[in-house]
Structure formats: structure tokens, C-alpha cells
Design an enzyme around this catalytic site. Sequence first.
Site, short mmCIF file in Angstrom:
data_model
loop_
_atom_site.label_atom_id
_atom_site.label_comp_id
_atom_site.label_asym_id
_atom_site.label_seq_id
_atom_site.Cartn_x
_atom_site.Cartn_y
_atom_site.Cartn_z
N CYS A 101 15.81 -2.34 -24.58
CA CYS A 101 16.09 -0.92 -24.27
C CYS A 101 17.38 -0.44 -24.91
CB CYS A 101 16.15 -0.71 -22.77
SG CYS A 101 14.62 -1.18 -21.97
N HIS A 107 18.93 6.36 -22.12
CA HIS A 107 17.68 5.62 -22.32
C HIS A 107 16.75 5.99 -21.16
CE1 HIS A 107 14.63 2.64 -22.26
NE2 HIS A 107 15.16 1.98 -21.25
N ASN A 146 8.66 4.86 -20.27
CA ASN A 146 9.79 4.15 -20.87
C ASN A 146 9.31 3.54 -22.19
OD1 ASN A 146 11.67 2.19 -21.59
ND2 ASN A 146 12.02 1.50 -19.49
O1 UT7 Z 1 14.20 0.03 -19.34
C1 UT7 Z 1 14.75 -1.19 -18.95
C2 UT7 Z 1 15.39 -1.08 -17.67
N1 UT7 Z 1 14.41 -0.94 -16.63
C3 UT7 Z 1 14.75 -0.32 -15.52
O2 UT7 Z 1 15.86 0.18 -15.43
C4 UT7 Z 1 13.79 -0.30 -14.38
C5 UT7 Z 1 14.53 -0.44 -13.09
N2 UT7 Z 1 13.67 -0.56 -11.92
C6 UT7 Z 1 12.89 0.43 -11.48
O3 UT7 Z 1 12.81 1.47 -12.10
C7 UT7 Z 1 12.19 0.26 -10.15
O4 UT7 Z 1 12.59 -0.94 -9.55
C8 UT7 Z 1 10.63 0.27 -10.27
C9 UT7 Z 1 10.16 1.67 -10.60
C10 UT7 Z 1 10.20 -0.68 -11.35
C11 UT7 Z 1 9.96 -0.15 -8.98
O5 UT7 Z 1 10.40 0.67 -7.92
P1 UT7 Z 1 10.91 0.02 -6.57
O6 UT7 Z 1 11.26 1.13 -5.69
O7 UT7 Z 1 11.99 -0.97 -6.92
O8 UT7 Z 1 9.61 -0.69 -6.02
P2 UT7 Z 1 9.36 -2.23 -5.65
O9 UT7 Z 1 9.18 -3.03 -6.88
O10 UT7 Z 1 10.37 -2.67 -4.66
O11 UT7 Z 1 7.98 -2.14 -4.91
C12 UT7 Z 1 7.83 -1.39 -3.68
C13 UT7 Z 1 6.38 -1.48 -3.23
C14 UT7 Z 1 5.83 -2.90 -3.21
O12 UT7 Z 1 4.91 -2.99 -2.12
P3 UT7 Z 1 5.37 -3.62 -0.71
O13 UT7 Z 1 5.80 -5.02 -1.04
O14 UT7 Z 1 6.50 -2.77 -0.24
O15 UT7 Z 1 4.15 -3.53 0.10
C15 UT7 Z 1 5.07 -3.03 -4.50
O16 UT7 Z 1 4.02 -3.95 -4.42
O17 UT7 Z 1 5.56 -0.76 -4.16
C16 UT7 Z 1 4.50 -1.62 -4.64
N3 UT7 Z 1 4.23 -1.27 -6.02
C17 UT7 Z 1 3.35 -0.31 -6.37
N4 UT7 Z 1 2.56 0.48 -5.63
C18 UT7 Z 1 1.79 1.37 -6.31
C19 UT7 Z 1 4.80 -1.79 -7.15
N5 UT7 Z 1 4.28 -1.17 -8.22
C20 UT7 Z 1 3.39 -0.25 -7.77
C21 UT7 Z 1 2.56 0.68 -8.40
N6 UT7 Z 1 1.77 1.48 -7.64
N7 UT7 Z 1 2.53 0.83 -9.74
#
Ligand code: UT7
Length: 335
Positions: free
Chosen positions: A115, A262, A292
Site C-alpha cells: 500500500c 492511501h 482499496n
Molecule cells: O491497505 C492496507 C491497510 N489495510 C487497512 O488499513 C485495513 C485495516 N482494517 C480494516 O479496515 C478493518 O479491520 C476491516 C474493514 C478489515 C474489518 O473491520 P472490523 O471492524 O475490524 O471487523 P472484524 O474483522 O473485527 O470482524 C467483525 C465481524 C466478525 O464477526 P463476529 O466474529 O463478530 O461474529 C467477522 O466475521 O464481522 C465479520 N465479518 C464480516 N461480516 C460480513 C468480517 N468480514 C465480513 C464481511 N461481511 N465481509
Amino acid sequence: MYTSKISGLGSYVPENVVTNDDLSKIMDTNDAWIQERTGIKERRHIKKGDGNSTSIMGVKAAKIALERANLTSDDIELIIFATLSPDMYFPGGGVRVQEMMNMKTIPAIDVRNQCSGFVYAISVADQFIKTGMYKNVLVIGSENHSGGLDMTTRGRGVSVIFGDGAGAAVLTRSEEEGKGILSTHLHSEGAHAKELSLEGPSTEHWVPEIIAENPQENIPYYPYMNGQFVFKNAVVRFSEVINEGLQANNRTASDIDMLIPHQANLRISQFVQKQFKLSDDQVYNNIQKYGNTTAASIPIALTEAWEEGKIKDGDLVVLAAFGSGFTWGSAIIKW
Ligand code: UT7
């Protein structure tokens, strides 16, 4: 002392639009979750047979940038190609661009900083121009993510975020005082390499091993991201490296005319915007349309902001990136 100015910008995204609803038909996800957590509404994916690849998209963006710089490919003395998704394991995308654009036997460097790839690449270009070695450098960021994502529910935490596309900039020697790329600052922290990574196929995880082990839960040939850990680091590093750049140039946040972060996550951009007390028209985001696109995200956003007339002569433009490695960086540009 020479400086480098951006003399031309171009971008290209594949025609195929993939909405959040399209993804919800192939994995357990939904539009509300994706928009709420990331701000993304749709992204572009290469479609099999549409003739695109990482380097081909890079060439399409580069041709536009060259035309806008009033240069031809013969004027370019160095290619720098940033990607995490090259067409082939080796060689890299730079030489493929060189061949497709019928360029002379100029050097081609591949940058592997994910990135932060575009910021790293323009920093490298800037050093070559400042020393007087080259006059015109072509910098490309291009990604074909859709070719390597786990498009099942298992991969949804990563796969809904990424999109395909390319952006390019021509950097040209300038002797105009106080204008052009004022500084770049780069950092990395390998201790967190595995928090956002794709392990194989690689020399550590070669094909026979992957086939033999192939655990269903942790497949190394799809990207892995510890999302919350990456998020927490991103907001800190974005702020640090923007401040570092501003301070090095005796500027403050109030001097920023346009911040191009980014496009990792709209929530990250909004957090940074709030921290620096910037208004909506001082920050450019287009993650809503493209997701992204990693090394391509800054040059695509920069190109669109410029095309929309949001960057004017004399503006202070700040580029900032954070991503896998971890790597991060900023560039301060007087337009
Ligand atoms: O470009 C390089 C740098 N990258 C970044 O900066 C990305 C940084 N991270 C993020 O943007 C966020 O962490 C994400 C958008 C990737 C994820 O968001 P989050 O709020 O951290 O969600 P999470 O991974 O903690 O997941 C929360 C819940 C989980 O379910 P439970 O365990 O709470 O039941 C996941 O299984 O959301 C679930 N989940 C989804 N649900 C629907 C994860 N992905 C999805 C999805 N659709 N696509």
C-alpha cells in the site's frame, strides 16, 4: 539543486463494476456491513478475457500520464513499477511495461512495498532526479487483486475490500524554486510483516508443501490480514508520517490544501481528517468507487482529484500511505 515535479498523471480501472450486492451473492456478506466498516460501495475487477493484467493496466495509465506531460516514451529514462500483484513471480512489471511501450534499454525498478508502494516509488524517482541522474521518470502503481482473492465466506474479511486498477505519474526535473516534491519520508517495521501478508507460493511455502498441507482454515496462497491490528497501527502511522513531513518543511496542518491518503478504509481517512482538522474539500477519497487498490490507490485518487480541478497551481498536496510490511510514508508536494 534540482527538484522533481509531477508533469503528468493518468489512471485506468477495468470496466467491470462489482457491487457489494454482487459479492453478497457469492459469499456471506452484505452491503450494510461493507459500507459501515469500510465506506466501499463498489470496486472494479478484471474480467477474464478483457485483456487486462497488472502491467497492461499500468501501461494504459502510463500512456495517459505521458500524453499529459507532453512527452513520449522515448523521453523516459527510468521506470519504477509498484505492485504486490505482479503478472509473474519474476520478472517484475517494470520490464513488461518497457517492452509494451517500446522503450529503449532504460532501467526498470520494481518496488514491493504494497500500500505504500507509490509513495516509496516516487521517493526513489525523486532521488534520481535530485542528483541530476535522470530528467524524466515514469512511476506506476498497479494491482490485479481480483486474480488472487478468496472469494468465499472464508475470505470475506479481506476480499470485499480490494479492487483492481492502475495509476501513473511522470516526474520531471524542475529548477523552479520552492515547487515540486518538497520531501518524502519513508518507514517500515518488519516485526509486523505477517499481520498483513500473503505467504505463498514462495520459497518458504512452495507448491508441493501447499498441496500436501492445504489446511482449510489458513490457506497461505490467499492474503491474510489482522484487520483490527492493521487499523490501529494505520491511524497512528498516518498521523506520525504526515506530521513528520509537515514539520520538515516548517508547515502545519492548516497549510494543507489537499491530502490524498492511501485508500485503505474510509474510516481511516476520516479519522486522519479529524485529527488534522481538515474540511471535506481538503481530503480526497474515492474508495467508495474502487475499494482499496493498494499501490494504485494514491495515483488513481491523485489523478481524479487533479482532473476534477481540486488541485491547483501552488497548492500544498500531501500524499500519505500505510500498509503491509508494515510500511508507511508521506510526500509533501508544492504543486
Ligand atoms: O491497505 C492496507 C491497510 N489495510 C487497512 O488499513 C485495513 C485495516 N482494517 C480494516 O479496515 C478493518 O479491520 C476491516 C474493514 C478489515 C474489518 O473491520 P472490523 O471492524 O475490524 O471487523 P472484524 O474483522 O473485527 O470482524 C467483525 C465481524 C466478525 O464477526 P463476529 O466474529 O463478530 O461474529 C467477522 O466475521 O464481522 C465479520 N465479518 C464480516 N461480516 C460480513 C468480517 N468480514 C465480513 C464481511 N461481511 N465481509
